[in-house]
Design a protein around this motif. Structure first.
Motif, mmCIF file in Angstrom:
data_model
loop_
_atom_site.group_PDB
_atom_site.id
_atom_site.type_symbol
_atom_site.label_atom_id
_atom_site.label_comp_id
_atom_site.label_asym_id
_atom_site.label_seq_id
_atom_site.Cartn_x
_atom_site.Cartn_y
_atom_site.Cartn_z
ATOM 1 N N ILE A 1 5.737 -6.279 4.858
ATOM 2 C CA ILE A 1 5.268 -6.757 6.162
ATOM 3 C C ILE A 1 3.874 -7.334 5.932
ATOM 4 O O ILE A 1 3.036 -6.681 5.308
ATOM 5 C CB ILE A 1 5.122 -5.601 7.191
ATOM 6 C CG1 ILE A 1 6.352 -4.686 7.204
ATOM 7 C CG2 ILE A 1 4.776 -6.133 8.571
ATOM 8 C CD1 ILE A 1 7.491 -5.109 8.042
ATOM 9 N N ASP B 1 3.248 4.830 4.460
ATOM 10 C CA ASP B 1 2.231 3.797 4.212
ATOM 11 C C ASP B 1 0.936 4.490 3.802
ATOM 12 O O ASP B 1 0.810 5.709 3.933
ATOM 13 C CB ASP B 1 2.027 2.919 5.449
ATOM 14 C CG ASP B 1 1.560 1.518 5.079
ATOM 15 O OD1 ASP B 1 1.223 1.272 3.900
ATOM 16 O OD2 ASP B 1 1.512 0.653 5.976
ATOM 17 N N GLU B 2 -0.019 3.691 3.301
ATOM 18 C CA GLU B 2 -1.249 4.334 2.834
ATOM 19 C C GLU B 2 -2.210 4.622 3.984
ATOM 20 O O GLU B 2 -2.816 5.670 4.040
ATOM 21 C CB GLU B 2 -1.889 3.556 1.674
ATOM 22 C CG GLU B 2 -2.913 2.503 2.014
ATOM 23 C CD GLU B 2 -2.341 1.181 2.455
ATOM 24 O OE1 GLU B 2 -1.397 1.143 3.270
ATOM 25 O OE2 GLU B 2 -2.874 0.137 2.007
ATOM 26 N N LEU C 1 -14.065 3.822 7.976
ATOM 27 C CA LEU C 1 -14.700 3.353 6.733
ATOM 28 C C LEU C 1 -13.710 2.471 5.987
ATOM 29 O O LEU C 1 -12.509 2.544 6.239
ATOM 30 C CB LEU C 1 -15.005 4.539 5.811
ATOM 31 C CG LEU C 1 -15.743 5.736 6.364
ATOM 32 C CD1 LEU C 1 -15.723 6.857 5.330
ATOM 33 C CD2 LEU C 1 -17.167 5.329 6.701
ATOM 34 N N TRP C 2 -14.179 1.723 5.027
ATOM 35 C CA TRP C 2 -13.268 0.985 4.157
ATOM 36 C C TRP C 2 -12.869 1.906 2.998
ATOM 37 O O TRP C 2 -13.698 2.368 2.239
ATOM 38 C CB TRP C 2 -13.893 -0.299 3.623
ATOM 39 C CG TRP C 2 -12.859 -1.073 2.852
ATOM 40 C CD1 TRP C 2 -12.768 -1.206 1.504
ATOM 41 C CD2 TRP C 2 -11.744 -1.785 3.399
ATOM 42 N NE1 TRP C 2 -11.650 -1.943 1.165
ATOM 43 C CE2 TRP C 2 -11.003 -2.311 2.319
ATOM 44 C CE3 TRP C 2 -11.265 -2.010 4.710
ATOM 45 C CZ2 TRP C 2 -9.843 -3.066 2.499
ATOM 46 C CZ3 TRP C 2 -10.108 -2.762 4.883
ATOM 47 C CH2 TRP C 2 -9.427 -3.280 3.771
ATOM 48 N N ILE C 3 -11.583 2.185 2.916
ATOM 49 C CA ILE C 3 -11.081 3.079 1.876
ATOM 50 C C ILE C 3 -10.772 2.255 0.633
ATOM 51 O O ILE C 3 -10.068 1.243 0.716
ATOM 52 C CB ILE C 3 -9.796 3.794 2.340
ATOM 53 C CG1 ILE C 3 -9.999 4.439 3.717
ATOM 54 C CG2 ILE C 3 -9.352 4.830 1.325
ATOM 55 C CD1 ILE C 3 -8.693 4.737 4.440
ATOM 56 N N SER D 1 -5.176 -0.315 12.306
ATOM 57 C CA SER D 1 -5.020 -0.780 13.695
ATOM 58 C C SER D 1 -3.714 -0.276 14.297
ATOM 59 O O SER D 1 -3.512 -0.319 15.502
ATOM 60 C CB SER D 1 -5.025 -2.308 13.744
ATOM 61 O OG SER D 1 -3.818 -2.811 13.224
ATOM 62 N N THR E 1 0.930 -2.840 12.177
ATOM 63 C CA THR E 1 2.036 -2.941 11.228
ATOM 64 C C THR E 1 2.974 -1.744 11.367
ATOM 65 O O THR E 1 4.198 -1.907 11.364
ATOM 66 C CB THR E 1 1.488 -3.010 9.783
ATOM 67 O OG1 THR E 1 0.632 -4.151 9.688
ATOM 68 C CG2 THR E 1 2.604 -3.114 8.765
ATOM 69 N N GLY F 1 0.799 -1.233 0.000
ATOM 70 C CA GLY F 1 0.000 0.000 0.000
ATOM 71 C C GLY F 1 0.830 1.281 0.000
ATOM 72 O O GLY F 1 0.388 2.312 -0.494
ATOM 73 N N TYR G 1 0.521 -8.821 7.811
ATOM 74 C CA TYR G 1 -0.160 -8.958 9.103
ATOM 75 C C TYR G 1 -1.362 -9.895 8.979
ATOM 76 O O TYR G 1 -1.738 -10.562 9.923
ATOM 77 C CB TYR G 1 -0.584 -7.564 9.597
ATOM 78 C CG TYR G 1 -1.259 -7.562 10.947
ATOM 79 C CD1 TYR G 1 -0.725 -8.277 12.014
ATOM 80 C CD2 TYR G 1 -2.427 -6.833 11.158
ATOM 81 C CE1 TYR G 1 -1.353 -8.276 13.253
ATOM 82 C CE2 TYR G 1 -3.051 -6.823 12.386
ATOM 83 C CZ TYR G 1 -2.515 -7.541 13.436
ATOM 84 O OH TYR G 1 -3.137 -7.537 14.654
#
Ligand code: G4P
Ligand code: MG
Length: 171
Positions: free
Chosen positions: A58, A93-94, A149-151, A98, A101, A37, A60
């Protein structure tokens, strides 16, 4: 609820992040992108802050999309001491989800005694975090804070034209 983004929106977000990083006086020696990402955001960033990009892998989540006990390093940097010790590192990272990572990766990088370690993410989800940012990490640059939300990033799109349409309406 899903949140769709176009490449253009992300490019502009990265540009404004780069401007903030420069204004803040942070001048990284090296960019570390967390795959996959973080790859495209890191490459966009290089257009504005032209530094070597190192990449790490990485993982997860396992093949059934279940979180592992701890993130697993699937790829790391060679000649790591020479490339990171005493350097100012910007980790890219994008999404800060949580934070597991990110925490893992930051702690791995801190083992090489960088001069400074900072983070840039496109999105930070407003939620309870399982991981935390290690104390030495003082600079954290975020493009946009959002709800949980889910991006939907453009690089995951099966149909990029449809993605662009959805990104405009933001549904
Ligand atoms: P964090 O430390 O950055 O918060 O990451 P965490 O361990 O929580 O897990 C992050 C994984 O979940 C990453 O994928 C990330 O891309 C994915 N993820 C979390 N929220 C979203 C979201 O809203 N949209 C999308 N598209 N992905 C999300 P990964 O499986 O570790 O690797 P990769 O997809 O980067 O290859
Ligand atoms: Mg992902």
């Amino acid at each position: 609820m899903k949140y769709y983004l176009s490449y253009n929106q992300i490019h502009k977000m990265v540009k404004s992040l780069a401007e903030r990083i420069i204004k803040d006086g942070f001048n990284p020696d090296v960019i570390v992108a967390i795959g996959t990402g973080g790859f495209i955001p890191a490459r966009m960033l290089k257009t504005f802050i032209n530094r070597t990009i190192l990449t790490v892998g990485i993982s997860y989540y396992d093949e059934n999309d279940k979180p592992k006990l701890i993130p697993e390093t699937i790829q790391w940097i060679d000649e790591v001491e020479r490339k990171l010790s005493g350097k100012k590192i910007l980790l890219v990272d994008e999404v800060d989800d949580s934070r597991t990572t990110l925490e893992y990766c930051l702690n791995e990088l801190l083992k090489y005694n960088p001069k400074e370690l900072a983070v840039m993410v496109l999105h930070n989800k407003n939620k309870e975090k399982r991981g935390k940012l290690p104390v030495p990490v003082k600079r954290y640059y975020v493009g946009e804070k959002i709800d949980d939300l889910w991006i939907c990033y453009p690089w995951d799109a099966q149909d990029i034209d449809e993605q662009v349409k959805l990104s405009v309406s933001g549904k």
